[in-house]
Scaffold this motif. Structure first.
Motif, PDB file in Angstrom:
ATOM      1  N   LEU A   1      52.465  32.880  36.980  1.00  0.00           N
ATOM      2  CA  LEU A   1      51.880  33.082  38.306  1.00  0.00           C
ATOM      3  C   LEU A   1      51.860  31.785  39.104  1.00  0.00           C
ATOM      4  N   ALA A   2      51.578  30.681  38.428  1.00  0.00           N
ATOM      5  CA  ALA A   2      51.567  29.378  39.098  1.00  0.00           C
ATOM      6  C   ALA A   2      52.973  29.006  39.560  1.00  0.00           C
ATOM      7  N   LEU A   3      53.961  29.305  38.726  1.00  0.00           N
ATOM      8  CA  LEU A   3      55.353  29.024  39.085  1.00  0.00           C
ATOM      9  C   LEU A   3      55.777  29.845  40.297  1.00  0.00           C
ATOM     10  N   LEU A   4      55.378  31.106  40.332  1.00  0.00           N
ATOM     11  CA  LEU A   4      55.710  31.970  41.467  1.00  0.00           C
ATOM     12  C   LEU A   4      55.017  31.492  42.740  1.00  0.00           C
ATOM     13  N   ALA A   5      53.759  31.079  42.599  1.00  0.00           N
ATOM     14  CA  ALA A   5      53.019  30.583  43.761  1.00  0.00           C
ATOM     15  C   ALA A   5      53.672  29.327  44.324  1.00  0.00           C
ATOM     16  N   PHE A   6      54.116  28.452  43.431  1.00  0.00           N
ATOM     17  CA  PHE A   6      54.791  27.225  43.859  1.00  0.00           C
ATOM     18  C   PHE A   6      56.131  27.546  44.518  1.00  0.00           C
ATOM     19  N   THR A   7      56.863  28.503  43.936  1.00  0.00           N
ATOM     20  CA  THR A   7      58.176  28.876  44.465  1.00  0.00           C
ATOM     21  C   THR A   7      58.078  29.435  45.880  1.00  0.00           C
ATOM     22  N   PHE A   8      57.060  30.255  46.112  1.00  0.00           N
ATOM     23  CA  PHE A   8      56.898  30.886  47.423  1.00  0.00           C
ATOM     24  C   PHE A   8      55.913  30.132  48.318  1.00  0.00           C
ATOM     25  N   ASP A   9      55.609  28.890  47.921  1.00  0.00           N
ATOM     26  CA  ASP A   9      54.799  27.984  48.735  1.00  0.00           C
ATOM     27  C   ASP A   9      53.437  28.581  49.101  1.00  0.00           C
ATOM     28  N   LYS A  10      52.759  29.124  48.081  1.00  0.00           N
ATOM     29  CA  LYS A  10      51.422  29.669  48.293  1.00  0.00           C
ATOM     30  C   LYS A  10      50.377  28.656  47.843  1.00  0.00           C
ATOM     31  N   GLN A  11      49.287  28.581  48.581  1.00  0.00           N
ATOM     32  CA  GLN A  11      48.259  27.594  48.278  1.00  0.00           C
ATOM     33  C   GLN A  11      47.456  27.950  47.030  1.00  0.00           C
ATOM     34  N   ASN A  12      47.218  29.245  46.822  1.00  0.00           N
ATOM     35  CA  ASN A  12      46.407  29.685  45.687  1.00  0.00           C
ATOM     36  C   ASN A  12      47.229  30.522  44.713  1.00  0.00           C
ATOM     37  N   VAL A  13      46.786  30.511  43.466  1.00  0.00           N
ATOM     38  CA  VAL A  13      47.396  31.353  42.437  1.00  0.00           C
ATOM     39  C   VAL A  13      46.488  32.565  42.258  1.00  0.00           C
ATOM     40  N   ASN A  14      46.999  33.730  42.596  1.00  0.00           N
ATOM     41  CA  ASN A  14      46.186  34.942  42.574  1.00  0.00           C
ATOM     42  C   ASN A  14      46.697  35.944  41.545  1.00  0.00           C
ATOM     43  N   VAL A  15      45.760  36.733  41.018  1.00  0.00           N
ATOM     44  CA  VAL A  15      46.105  37.815  40.108  1.00  0.00           C
ATOM     45  C   VAL A  15      45.095  38.940  40.305  1.00  0.00           C
ATOM     46  N   PHE A  16      45.587  40.136  40.555  1.00  0.00           N
ATOM     47  CA  PHE A  16      44.733  41.299  40.811  1.00  0.00           C
ATOM     48  C   PHE A  16      43.667  40.994  41.868  1.00  0.00           C
ATOM     49  N   LYS A  17      44.109  40.377  42.953  1.00  0.00           N
ATOM     50  CA  LYS A  17      43.256  40.048  44.104  1.00  0.00           C
ATOM     51  C   LYS A  17      42.160  39.037  43.760  1.00  0.00           C
ATOM     52  N   ARG A  18      42.356  38.299  42.697  1.00  0.00           N
ATOM     53  CA  ARG A  18      41.429  37.233  42.322  1.00  0.00           C
ATOM     54  C   ARG A  18      42.176  35.901  42.300  1.00  0.00           C
ATOM     55  N   THR A  19      41.494  34.850  42.708  1.00  0.00           N
ATOM     56  CA  THR A  19      42.099  33.519  42.710  1.00  0.00           C
ATOM     57  C   THR A  19      41.766  32.789  41.413  1.00  0.00           C
ATOM     58  N   ILE A  20      42.782  32.250  40.780  1.00  0.00           N
ATOM     59  CA  ILE A  20      42.585  31.510  39.536  1.00  0.00           C
ATOM     60  C   ILE A  20      42.108  30.100  39.867  1.00  0.00           C
ATOM     61  N   LYS A  21      41.033  29.679  39.230  1.00  0.00           N
ATOM     62  CA  LYS A  21      40.460  28.364  39.497  1.00  0.00           C
ATOM     63  C   LYS A  21      41.400  27.254  39.025  1.00  0.00           C
ATOM     64  N   GLN A  22      41.297  26.119  39.690  1.00  0.00           N
ATOM     65  CA  GLN A  22      42.141  24.974  39.351  1.00  0.00           C
ATOM     66  C   GLN A  22      41.913  24.504  37.913  1.00  0.00           C
ATOM     67  N   ILE A  23      40.670  24.584  37.450  1.00  0.00           N
ATOM     68  CA  ILE A  23      40.370  24.148  36.088  1.00  0.00           C
ATOM     69  C   ILE A  23      41.089  25.021  35.070  1.00  0.00           C
ATOM     70  N   ASN A  24      41.212  26.313  35.379  1.00  0.00           N
ATOM     71  CA  ASN A  24      41.923  27.220  34.475  1.00  0.00           C
ATOM     72  C   ASN A  24      43.430  26.970  34.497  1.00  0.00           C
ATOM     73  N   LEU A  25      43.941  26.596  35.657  1.00  0.00           N
ATOM     74  CA  LEU A  25      45.356  26.228  35.752  1.00  0.00           C
ATOM     75  C   LEU A  25      45.633  24.989  34.910  1.00  0.00           C
ATOM     76  N   ALA A  26      44.734  24.018  35.011  1.00  0.00           N
ATOM     77  CA  ALA A  26      44.898  22.777  34.244  1.00  0.00           C
ATOM     78  C   ALA A  26      44.837  23.054  32.743  1.00  0.00           C
ATOM     79  N   ARG A  27      43.929  23.927  32.337  1.00  0.00           N
ATOM     80  CA  ARG A  27      43.812  24.272  30.920  1.00  0.00           C
ATOM     81  C   ARG A  27      45.079  24.956  30.416  1.00  0.00           C
TER      82      ARG A  27
END
Length: 281
Positions: free
Chosen positions: A240-266
């Motif tokens: 999901l993070a890769l897709l967000a980066f590819t399509f130049d999206k600011q947030n990483v979302n899944v099922f209408k929820r935004t994934i926190k930065q700390i979870n991305l880092a983990r």
């Protein structure tokens, strides 16, 4: 801390012991939720384990009565049900489950049991609550984002693995004596749950198949599940993070929820540690 340590910590709660604040946080992190009654959840864990392993053991025992005495069938049934749910992959047969490569019943029971073990106890708990509310038609219980993500990724892994192995092994003359669909489905399910059972000599699989099942086992089971791997949720977050980066999206979302930065880092940290472990081992 590992899910195994969390399981023993949950056992302490059930036996009336007390946990430190750190241990409570550890358990909630393992089961991917911060708002859960740990004592209630602990009882549910043991309940689900007993029920799933019990049903699997009974099914296998009665099925194997055609081949063994009752005592032997019971031993085989109980052992393989526990081994499957705990994603241990141990078998009492000298060739693992190769003798059952064309047996739909044994294949389905083992794969389904190991799949439930790999899902994670919180997902089983969530699904149980959802089904009870749905049947009783009481207040609606919505599945958590975690459960939806785990189910989506885990089922997709098995489907993708099955299709890939069918394509790869259908042209492999070494495995023409087995049902290719059943062989592919079982090995995909076994790899996706990281249980490690096999109904075919792994050495006869093509290099492409070996690479793909290794990839599935690297992803592995889900948080609080009995299997290993970097976890399905980590893999999903990375994609999901890769897709967000590819399509130049600011947030990483899944099922209408935004994934926190700390979870991305983990997620990235776990992935890098997993890759590092492979290269160093």
């Amino acid at each position: 801390m590992s899910d195994t340590c969390s399981f023993f910590a949950l056992a302490v709660i059930l036996l009336g012991g007390r946990l430190s604040f750190f241990n409570k946080v550890m358990i909630r992190e393992s089961i991917s939720t911060s708002s859960l009654d740990l004592k209630l959840f602990t009882r549910k864990v043991f309940k689900y384990t007993f029920i799933i392993e019990g049903i699997s053991a009974i099914m296998l025992t009665f099925y194997w009565l055609k081949d063994f005495t009752f005592a032997e069938a019971l031993k085989q049934g109980v052992f393989h049900s526990i081994s499957a749910f705990c994603t241990a992959g141990f078998s009492l047969f000298s060739n693992n489950l190769i003798g059952y490569c064309d047996d739909y019943f044994v294949n389905l029971v083992i794969v389904f049991t190991s799949y439930l073990g790999s899902l994670g106890f919180y997902v089983i708990y969530d699904l149980s609550s959802f089904s009870k509310k749905f049947i009783s038609k009481k207040n609606k219980h919505r599945l958590s984002t975690h459960t939806k993500l785990v189910l989506t990724v885990s089922v997709s892994m098995i489907i993708a693995g099955t299709l890939f192995l069918i394509l790869s092994e259908s042209v492999n003359p070494l495995n023409n004596n087995c049902n290719i669909f059943l062989l592919s489905f079982f090995q995909a399910g076994s790899s996706a749950s990281s249980v490690g059972f096999n109904t075919v000599n792994i050495g006869t699989l093509s290099n492409a198949s070996l690479f793909f099942i290794t990839f599935l086992m690297f992803i592995g089971a889900s948080p609080s599940g009995t299997g290993g791997g970097i976890k399905t949720t980590v893999f999903a977050v990375l994609i999901l993070a890769l897709l967000a980066f590819t399509f130049d999206k600011q947030n990483v979302n899944v099922f209408k929820r935004t994934i926190k930065q700390i979870n991305l880092a983990r997620a990235f940290s776990i992935f890098l540690l997993g890759v590092l472990w492979i290269f160093l081992s």
